[in-house]
Design an enzyme around this catalytic site. Structure first.
Site, PDB file in Angstrom:
ATOM      1  N   GLU A  14      -0.608  -0.180  -0.935  1.00  0.00           N
ATOM      2  CA  GLU A  14      -1.490   1.105  -0.012  1.00  0.00           C
ATOM      3  C   GLU A  14      -0.339   2.527   0.061  1.00  0.00           C
ATOM      4  O   GLU A  14      -1.608   3.047   0.017  1.00  0.00           O
ATOM      5  CB  GLU A  14      -1.014   0.799   1.652  1.00  0.00           C
ATOM      6  CG  GLU A  14      -0.916  -0.745   2.053  1.00  0.00           C
ATOM      7  CD  GLU A  14      -0.834  -0.983   3.835  1.00  0.00           C
ATOM      8  OE1 GLU A  14      -1.059  -1.764   4.289  1.00  0.00           O
ATOM      9  OE2 GLU A  14       0.822  -1.249   3.285  1.00  0.00           O
ATOM     10  N   ASP A 194      -9.659  -5.071   8.540  1.00  0.00           N
ATOM     11  CA  ASP A 194     -11.347  -6.192   8.825  1.00  0.00           C
ATOM     12  C   ASP A 194     -10.860  -6.186  10.610  1.00  0.00           C
ATOM     13  O   ASP A 194     -10.929  -5.916  11.010  1.00  0.00           O
ATOM     14  CB  ASP A 194     -10.672  -7.451   8.095  1.00  0.00           C
ATOM     15  CG  ASP A 194      -8.784  -7.594   8.153  1.00  0.00           C
ATOM     16  OD1 ASP A 194      -9.029  -8.300   9.220  1.00  0.00           O
ATOM     17  OD2 ASP A 194      -8.351  -7.571   7.543  1.00  0.00           O
TER      18      ASP A 194
END
Length: 228
Positions: A14, A194
């Site tokens: 990230e 997701d």
């Protein structure tokens, strides 16, 4: 007036996707604190890497506050999507943050740590700036816990308990609680990697997300940093 803005992310991958817009960068690698510090315009920005989970996130946030006394603290990362009208790659901006895995007894609400609010507030100032940017975001509740919600029973329980939920992660409420303790304006921004629920293969979606994740993943954060 110049500002100091702290950004907390959990994972190295990230961190690599955060906007590459910092000037005069300095890397900090202390035993308990890992960060990149630089400037965006006249504002100081700290990209801090916490590690995964609530404890790591809280320690990182506290150390960032202790070192830099930021005007704003922002938790950024990827997240599972939950609730209505949330799609893959959406950016969710928190209107409140809470825990989904805390139980302190029948005399307090599920998710509430005794002595603290059930829902941690976010910065009205940051929310106002984001709303002025004309960038697409989903606003709503972000829930946090130290576990993957892998079963439909767990997911349904969280949806029933927190009907305004938009995203679920493992750090945001810990950063929010730390910001609350230190009276530091806070917000969470989560990109959906997701979707939890029927018809979705969470693991496959998450894996595919990281195969194709681009430098534009956190474009909303870049717009916010340039607008503050």
């Amino acid at each position: 007036m110049n500002k100091t803005i702290g950004i907390v992310v959990a994972m190295e991958k990230e961190m690599r996707l955060l906007p590459d817009i910092l000037a005069d960068k300095e890397r900090i690698d202390a035993p308990s604190f890992h960060a990149v510090v630089g400037m965006v315009g006249d504002n100081k920005v700290i990209y801090a890497l916490s590690g995964i989970g609530k404890v790591a996130a809280a320690v990182c946030a506290a150390e960032l506050i202790r070192r830099y006394s930021p005007d704003f603290l922002i938790n950024v990362g990827v997240s599972g999507g939950m609730g209505d009208a949330v799609e893959l790659l959406d950016t969710v901006v928190s209107t409140a943050v809470c825990y989904h895995d805390v139980s302190c007894g029948c005399d307090v609400a599920w998710g509430q740590v005794q002595g603290f609010p059930l829902y941690y507030p976010v910065s009205d100032g940051l929310l106002t700036i984001i709303r002025s940017l004309s960038v697409p975001v989903r606003e709503g509740l972000v829930c946090c816990g130290d576990r993957f919600l892998s079963s439909s029973e767990e997911q349904d329980f969280v949806r029933r308990t927190f009907p305004g939920i938009k995203a679920v992660d493992m750090e945001s409420a810990a950063v929010a609680q730390t910001a609350y303790i230190y009276d530091t304006p806070f917000i969470a921004m989560r990109v959906i990697s997701d979707i939890a629920g029927e018809g979705h293969d969470n693991y496959a979606e998450y894996t595919a997300f990281w195969r194709t994740a681009s430098p534009s993943t956190f474009a909303v954060l870049e717009s916010l940093l340039k607008a503050i």
